[in-house]
Motif scaffolding. Sequence first.
Motif: not given
Length: 142
Positions: A10-11, A14, A43-45, A47-48, A51
């Motif tokens: 994940d790190t 990102s 999940p942060d992908v 969210q990206l 955006d």
Amino acid sequence: MFPAQRHNYDTWLSHIVAAYLQKLSGKDKTFGRFLLDLPSVPPDVFQLLRDLCMSPPKMEVGFHTLRDFVNDRPTLRADAMGILLDLTTHEQKATRAAAIITLKRWVGDVQPMDQMVRDFALQLLRRLQSKPAPVEEGGKVE
């Protein structure tokens, strides 16, 4: 994947995505293909991508990538559809219109997306029906 490996994945993902975004153009297709080929999408992908859909210069990349996730990655379909459905009620007209156009291609014959869109539309309709009508000062309904 072990927790430590997952954290490293994940790190570094990102970092790679952040570097990619600095060079991303509005018509780029390689970014979406890169994300679709990942073995795991955090999940942060998503969210990206949400955006990106709200950024007019990069909106097309975000919507195309979410559409491709829905079509090509059944295990991630619900995540991508959730974002697209949510964006149909966005306050910015351009974002809302792009989300509706993206989703309308599945209404009709394409399952399970058709049912997901219809269920969401019915939820919105019920929510609208349950809200009381605004009343003017004179007691008349607007």
